[in-house]
Write a protein that holds these residues in place. Structure first.
Motif, PDB file in Angstrom:
ATOM      1  N   GLY A   1       0.788  -1.226   0.000  1.00  0.00           N
ATOM      2  CA  GLY A   1       0.000   0.000   0.000  1.00  0.00           C
ATOM      3  C   GLY A   1       0.820   1.276   0.000  1.00  0.00           C
ATOM      4  N   SER A   2       2.136   1.135  -0.052  1.00  0.00           N
ATOM      5  CA  SER A   2       3.014   2.314   0.019  1.00  0.00           C
ATOM      6  C   SER A   2       3.190   3.011  -1.327  1.00  0.00           C
ATOM      7  N   GLY A   3       2.766   2.342  -2.403  1.00  0.00           N
ATOM      8  CA  GLY A   3       2.987   2.897  -3.734  1.00  0.00           C
ATOM      9  C   GLY A   3       4.296   2.447  -4.361  1.00  0.00           C
ATOM     10  N   ARG A   4       5.145   1.800  -3.577  1.00  0.00           N
ATOM     11  CA  ARG A   4       6.392   1.240  -4.128  1.00  0.00           C
ATOM     12  C   ARG A   4       6.075  -0.013  -4.931  1.00  0.00           C
ATOM     13  N   PRO A   5       6.887  -0.321  -5.936  1.00  0.00           N
ATOM     14  CA  PRO A   5       6.640  -1.539  -6.721  1.00  0.00           C
ATOM     15  C   PRO A   5       6.773  -2.794  -5.849  1.00  0.00           C
ATOM     16  N   HIS A   6       5.887  -3.759  -6.103  1.00  0.00           N
ATOM     17  CA  HIS A   6       6.004  -5.031  -5.392  1.00  0.00           C
ATOM     18  C   HIS A   6       7.377  -5.621  -5.728  1.00  0.00           C
ATOM     19  N   PRO A   7       8.124  -6.048  -4.739  1.00  0.00           N
ATOM     20  CA  PRO A   7       9.505  -6.493  -4.975  1.00  0.00           C
ATOM     21  C   PRO A   7       9.681  -7.615  -5.983  1.00  0.00           C
ATOM     22  N   VAL A   8       8.755  -8.584  -6.029  1.00  0.00           N
ATOM     23  CA  VAL A   8       8.960  -9.722  -6.922  1.00  0.00           C
ATOM     24  C   VAL A   8       7.967  -9.795  -8.075  1.00  0.00           C
ATOM     25  N   ARG A   9       6.794  -9.200  -7.929  1.00  0.00           N
ATOM     26  CA  ARG A   9       5.788  -9.284  -8.999  1.00  0.00           C
ATOM     27  C   ARG A   9       5.896  -8.159 -10.019  1.00  0.00           C
ATOM     28  N   ASP A  10       6.437  -7.036  -9.613  1.00  0.00           N
ATOM     29  CA  ASP A  10       6.539  -5.877 -10.506  1.00  0.00           C
ATOM     30  C   ASP A  10       7.941  -5.868 -11.126  1.00  0.00           C
ATOM     31  N   PRO A  11       8.050  -5.725 -12.447  1.00  0.00           N
ATOM     32  CA  PRO A  11       9.379  -5.687 -13.081  1.00  0.00           C
ATOM     33  C   PRO A  11      10.283  -4.583 -12.524  1.00  0.00           C
ATOM     34  N   ARG A  12       9.704  -3.558 -11.897  1.00  0.00           N
ATOM     35  CA  ARG A  12      10.512  -2.495 -11.280  1.00  0.00           C
ATOM     36  C   ARG A  12      10.913  -2.822  -9.848  1.00  0.00           C
ATOM     37  N   GLY A  13      10.425  -3.959  -9.343  1.00  0.00           N
ATOM     38  CA  GLY A  13      10.692  -4.342  -7.961  1.00  0.00           C
ATOM     39  C   GLY A  13      12.153  -4.679  -7.716  1.00  0.00           C
ATOM     40  N   HIS A  14      12.608  -4.431  -6.496  1.00  0.00           N
ATOM     41  CA  HIS A  14      14.028  -4.633  -6.180  1.00  0.00           C
ATOM     42  C   HIS A  14      14.475  -6.087  -6.259  1.00  0.00           C
ATOM     43  N   SER A  15      13.547  -7.031  -6.234  1.00  0.00           N
ATOM     44  CA  SER A  15      13.927  -8.448  -6.294  1.00  0.00           C
ATOM     45  C   SER A  15      13.234  -9.179  -7.433  1.00  0.00           C
ATOM     46  N   TYR A  16      12.803  -8.422  -8.423  1.00  0.00           N
ATOM     47  CA  TYR A  16      12.126  -9.039  -9.557  1.00  0.00           C
ATOM     48  C   TYR A  16      13.092 -10.004 -10.260  1.00  0.00           C
ATOM     49  N   GLY A  17      12.624 -11.223 -10.476  1.00  0.00           N
ATOM     50  CA  GLY A  17      13.440 -12.226 -11.150  1.00  0.00           C
ATOM     51  C   GLY A  17      14.470 -12.902 -10.258  1.00  0.00           C
ATOM     52  N   VAL A  18      14.527 -12.535  -8.994  1.00  0.00           N
ATOM     53  CA  VAL A  18      15.484 -13.124  -8.057  1.00  0.00           C
ATOM     54  C   VAL A  18      14.736 -14.129  -7.180  1.00  0.00           C
TER      55      VAL A  18
END
Length: 162
Positions: A21-38
């Motif tokens: 709910g913070s507006g930050r990208p979801h870490p793993v589901r959003d391609p902009r997330g800090h752990s996307y693809g990890v």
């Protein structure tokens, strides 16, 4: 306020602490997330050899940095790898619940935080005075103070301070 403990790993912390709910990208589901693809591979956790588990030590670093969603994910990989039942898995599930309780406080939902604390506390009490390098009563007390709003600082885990 006591200083944060030294890091237990050299692995870099994420670019941001995710809060739903913070507006930050979801870490793993959003391609902009800090752990996307990890992926964090599942790993069997041996509480007698906690110092040898890079995933466990990193989860503690994440927790201590206020990366509670991320700590939850790392601990869940250990919990799944440990078979979801038994003393180690019960302990890990309790840590997951306590990290989630801290995240709920950050989200402004103290009622949910209290419920998560009360679900996690019995497993930590059952684990004994010390388990996997954590002084269990000290941790639950610090998190209870944070959940209730009486603590001056976010809780931290000091491994080996038993």
């Amino acid at each position: 306020m006591s200083p944060r403990p030294a890091r237990y790993t050299r692995k870099p912390l994420p670019a941001y602490a995710y809060t739903p709910g913070s507006g930050r990208p979801h870490p793993v589901r959003d391609p902009r997330g800090h752990s996307y693809g990890v992926e964090t591979p599942q790993e069997r956790f041996d509480p007698e050899h906690w110092r040898d588990s890079e995933t466990y030590l990193y989860a503690i670093d994440l927790f201590n940095g206020g990366f509670w969603w991320e700590a939850h994910e790392a601990l869940e990989a250990l919990w799944l790898g440990s078979g979801r039942t038994g003393p180690a898995a019960d302990f890990l599930r309790a840590l997951i619940q306590l990290a989630a309780a801290c995240l709920k406080v950050r989200s402004g939902n103290r009622a949910s935080a209290r419920r998560l604390l009360e679900r996690g506390r019995p497993a930590l009490e059952k684990a004994g005075r010390e388990f996997a390098g954590i002084a269990t009563a000290t941790l639950t007390s610090a998190i209870a103070g944070y959940v209730e709003g009486s603590a001056a600082a976010e809780p931290v885990i000091r491994l080996g301070d038993c």
